[in-house]
Design a protein around this motif. Sequence first.
Motif, PDB file in Angstrom:
ATOM      1  N   GLU A   2      -0.104 -16.019   9.670  1.00 42.91           N
ATOM      2  CA  GLU A   2       1.009 -16.597   9.356  1.00 42.91           C
ATOM      3  C   GLU A   2       2.286 -16.035   9.582  1.00 42.91           C
ATOM      4  OE1 GLU A   2       0.286 -17.442   4.876  1.00 42.91           O
ATOM      5  OE2 GLU A   2      -1.257 -18.556   6.213  1.00 42.91           O
TER       6      GLU A   2
ATOM      7  N   PRO B  17       8.095 -23.118  12.024  1.00 43.64           N
ATOM      8  CA  PRO B  17       8.235 -24.273  11.173  1.00 43.64           C
ATOM      9  C   PRO B  17       9.491 -25.182  11.506  1.00 43.64           C
ATOM     10  CG  PRO B  17       8.273 -22.128   9.925  1.00 43.64           C
ATOM     11  CD  PRO B  17       8.023 -21.719  11.187  1.00 43.64           C
TER      12      PRO B  17
ATOM     13  N   LYS C  79       5.494 -17.963   9.324  1.00 45.42           N
ATOM     14  CA  LYS C  79       5.172 -19.323   8.641  1.00 45.42           C
ATOM     15  C   LYS C  79       5.920 -19.436   7.300  1.00 45.42           C
ATOM     16  CE  LYS C  79       1.101 -22.178   8.247  1.00 45.42           C
ATOM     17  NZ  LYS C  79      -0.340 -22.159   8.615  1.00 45.42           N
TER      18      LYS C  79
ATOM     19  N   LYS D  40      -0.685 -15.537  17.108  1.00 46.87           N
ATOM     20  CA  LYS D  40       0.129 -16.733  16.801  1.00 46.87           C
ATOM     21  C   LYS D  40       1.563 -16.410  16.248  1.00 46.87           C
ATOM     22  CE  LYS D  40      -3.543 -19.984  15.763  1.00 46.87           C
ATOM     23  NZ  LYS D  40      -4.067 -20.792  14.769  1.00 46.87           N
ATOM     24  N   THR D  41       2.688 -17.062  16.721  1.00 51.46           N
ATOM     25  CA  THR D  41       3.824 -17.050  15.742  1.00 51.46           C
ATOM     26  C   THR D  41       4.282 -18.379  15.558  1.00 51.46           C
ATOM     27  OG1 THR D  41       4.535 -15.145  17.270  1.00 51.46           O
ATOM     28  CG2 THR D  41       6.203 -16.063  15.909  1.00 51.46           C
ATOM     29  N   TRP D  42       4.471 -18.606  14.168  1.00 49.79           N
ATOM     30  CA  TRP D  42       4.720 -20.023  13.763  1.00 49.79           C
ATOM     31  C   TRP D  42       6.197 -20.154  13.690  1.00 49.79           C
ATOM     32  CZ3 TRP D  42       0.882 -23.297  12.245  1.00 49.79           C
ATOM     33  CH2 TRP D  42      -0.371 -22.861  12.118  1.00 49.79           C
TER      34      TRP D  42
ATOM     35  N   THR E 194       1.589 -28.125  17.477  1.00 50.37           N
ATOM     36  CA  THR E 194       0.864 -27.403  16.802  1.00 50.37           C
ATOM     37  C   THR E 194       1.546 -26.353  15.544  1.00 50.37           C
ATOM     38  OG1 THR E 194       0.993 -25.347  18.137  1.00 50.37           O
ATOM     39  CG2 THR E 194      -0.691 -26.838  18.413  1.00 50.37           C
ATOM     40  N   GLY E 195       2.802 -26.085  15.828  1.00 49.67           N
ATOM     41  CA  GLY E 195       3.577 -25.479  15.037  1.00 49.67           C
ATOM     42  C   GLY E 195       3.832 -24.012  15.460  1.00 49.67           C
ATOM     43  N   PHE E 196       3.003 -23.620  16.431  1.00 52.67           N
ATOM     44  CA  PHE E 196       2.936 -22.002  16.755  1.00 52.67           C
ATOM     45  C   PHE E 196       2.792 -21.817  18.353  1.00 52.67           C
ATOM     46  CE2 PHE E 196      -1.466 -23.250  16.089  1.00 52.67           C
ATOM     47  CZ  PHE E 196      -2.148 -22.934  17.300  1.00 52.67           C
TER      48      PHE E 196
END
Length: 963
Positions: A482, A856, A485, A852-854, A842-844
């Motif tokens: 996350e 938001p 996130k 992954k880097t989110w 996808t948000g990331f």
Amino acid sequence: MTASFGRRAWLRYSAAMSEQNHLYLVDGSGYIFRAYHQLPPLTNRHGQPAGAVYGYTAMLWKLAADLHHADGPTHLAVIFDKSSKTFRNDLYDQYKANRPPAPEDLIPQFPMIRDATRAFSLPCIEEEGFEADDIIASYTVEAVKRGWHVTIVSSDKDLAQLIQPGVDMLDTMKNERRGPGYVQDKFGVDPDKLGDVLALMGDSVDNVPGVPGIGPKTAAKLITEYGTLDAVLAAAPAMKPSKMRDNLIEHEGMARLSRQLVELHREVPLPDPLDDLVLGAIPPEPLREFLTYHGFNSLLTRLDGSSAGAGGAMTSPNAPRVQMKLAGTEEGGAPKADPAPGFMAMPPIDRSLYETVTSEDALDRWIAEARAEGIVAIDTETDALDSITARLVGISLSTGPGRACYIPLAHGGTDMFAEKPDQLDAGWTLARLKPLLEDEGVLKIGHNLKYDLNVLDRAAAGIGGLRIAPFDDTILMSFDLEAGKGLAGHGMDEAARAHLDHACIGFKDVAGTGKKAISFAEVPLDRATEYAAEDAEVTLRLWHRFKPRLHAEGVTRVYELVDRPLVPVIAAMERTGIKVDRDYLSRLSGEFADGILALEKEIHEYAGQPFSIGSPKQLGEILFDKLGHKGGKKGKAGGYSTDVTILEKLKAEGSEISGKVLEWRQFSKLKSTYTDALQAQINPATGRVHTSYSLTGAQTGRLSSTDPNLQNIPIRTEIGRQIRDAFIAEEGKLLLAADYSQIELRLAAHMADVPALKEAFLAGEDIHAATAQELFGRVDRETRGRAKTINFAILYGISRWGLAARLEITPDEAQDMIARYYDRFPGIGVYIGDTLEKARATGFTQTLFGRKTWFPRIKAAIQHERQGAERAAINAPIQGTSADIIKRAMARMGPALERAGLAETRMLLQVHDELVFEVPEADAEAAGAVIREVMENAASPLVTISVPLAVEVGTGKSWGAAH
DNA sequence: GAGTTCACG
DNA sequence: GACGTACGTGAACTCT
């Protein structure tokens, strides 16, 4: 009445009596996948993955609870797909052929979901050869014939074909009811035409071919215009020539096939008669048994709480309705997203269960328990924050829920004559623990294990140090799952709150704050045990939460192959440290002090009064109010901005005081942040400086360095550069610096697939010069400088205003330049577009290694917030891939050097694209070759990069000289 | 503790 | 028409 009527008979009677029957048809199969992907991968009381089961159970609960509502169900059935093969596969062997296999941890949940359905005593319907959709369609047709209302609980767009007066859809995950307006909105046609539209546009998920080049918009337009698919196909030859016309003619067959594939079979023989689907009393016992088995405690509580007052649920037909109403609506009926604190696979944390281990027997018991479980969480308590000077005070272990202990080792302070609590000897304890910690058959878990590794290895110096293997690190798991996130950090307290809904005892609560703060060694054993053992148990519980998610969320690779292997590597770098020349720094400090003093005098003279130059507020007032320079207010607080760009401007306009302030700022920055601070950071025991790296500090996957930060030692100016000469090699050794050359631009060239840039790199050209040639048609100092700025702008997510400010041109001119760049370097624009599109969907974002880097805020309503997120999202895959690559190099470096017989070469520092080593003079050349080899090939075999990664190596007695 | 500034990649 | 201008960090300093 109840005496002479059986339960089912009564229910049938009561349903028949109600004014309007309302059949709910739940698309069970469709629901499973959505619940699986939308809910955290929870595990049940037996450690089995059960996230989708929980989501499904909560949804059924809510539906059943709506029974009493005016438009709630009177009849309900759950429909499942029976097998993957249906009549559609006979029509088209590629149907659904591109579906990936179900995730490993979802498969065991399929039967559990059928169990859940039965636990609610609800009909569970499936039929060989048909999809759930067909069965739903057939029941719908039958119910409509009888004048019933029907609600289809699904989000499958194919089922929207059934929407008509009296038939609607319910998407429980979005909590949205869909009528004919929905189909009109979404597909531009009425539900009865939806099949034709779907046939034209195809469906990549089900692998329905459709007609190439036709998407939802065109499909809707055509169907609206011609009425039906047949009409469209018939009219195609007469359409005006276009690619679309050709496609319609060429793919007519596929279009007709697609029509058959999306058509719902509406005449499946109904496996159960409609009347049998009546929804009534839900007997609590099977449900309770089911909920108890899984440990769905929040639902269990509701069941028990609500049935308590409705004692005769089984005998009074009215009572169950009341029961479900009470049960399901107490919280506004939204149990689906309920991360209920009660729904823990494990019982709540109970600190009274913890044991303080002070005897050899007790320790041996815990070691045996860890061996038996094959898993143990470990946490160390110390008397300081930094792992290099901290003294080991105690160790806590946890082997399961409620099973945790604390082993105090150095409580009672350092005074050897003071009375101390009974506790085990530290050396003996470590020797006893060592085989366990190194046992390949026992998984060790830590939260930021790098810290514990350093503390334990130093404490165990007498017994040859300590490895910990195999291990998992929950702080890295949290980070890899996350990053970005929402959570500020990934520390234990924050993670426990977020993922276990548990508030840990704060360190402040046991040790106090400020002047009254005491060392952990002074904390009484009972309190220390509660605090320390809790940390170990929380770590273990976090592991149970995170472990199944790694796979499900696709971050296993980056966790296992990039981040986790780095833990012992970084720990060793921190322990090694780097030698710093204290006398040299002290001399520099003195010189800077002289400069500062002289400049201060001059500045005060220019100002006509003494003032605090370090105060932007006072400086602003002197410059702009008193001396009348123009520059305007800028800051949020309404104060003047006096940063380097403003002062440079004033200086260019002839303001001598501004030039002096700039010099003063440079000197005081260098002195306070570097020459003074660095001297204070020298560890007296080693004579070296030991930074601390954070593996979770930078959202992109980069490391960060603190106490001191050795990743921002000056290099850009001559004066600052002198500080690099304070970092030196030991006698008989050299420092070796190895830098990736232009790694981010190389990665951008590869990832965006830009032919011109790739060729320039392959040919070994000066990339900024090549860019200048391409953009401006000539290469000189000025054009190369501009090209360099633009190249970086691209990596950072360009904006015309940003570029304009940097190049001192107008935003319009900057826009032209960007357009030119996109034109000359095709691929960049596509890359940016794709990256943003994926981030929004996808948000990331992801690196080539899957990190992954989110983001938001990528959908923030506020423009500049959103744009900021967009720029960061463009940069993250590039910066992150670069970070992944150097991490891979670092993980492989030790073994590679060892194989080459260069075990004395030690890796000391990492500065994002640079590694610094200390190497015996005689080995310098050989080490340089190995290091280059490892770094240049660090991406493979996991990832293949289509441009070479070049590494520059330098050596010298100091870091400055090694560049 | 927030805001400003500046050191690095 | 204003927003505040590039991405990612950490440390020192001032002032509330």
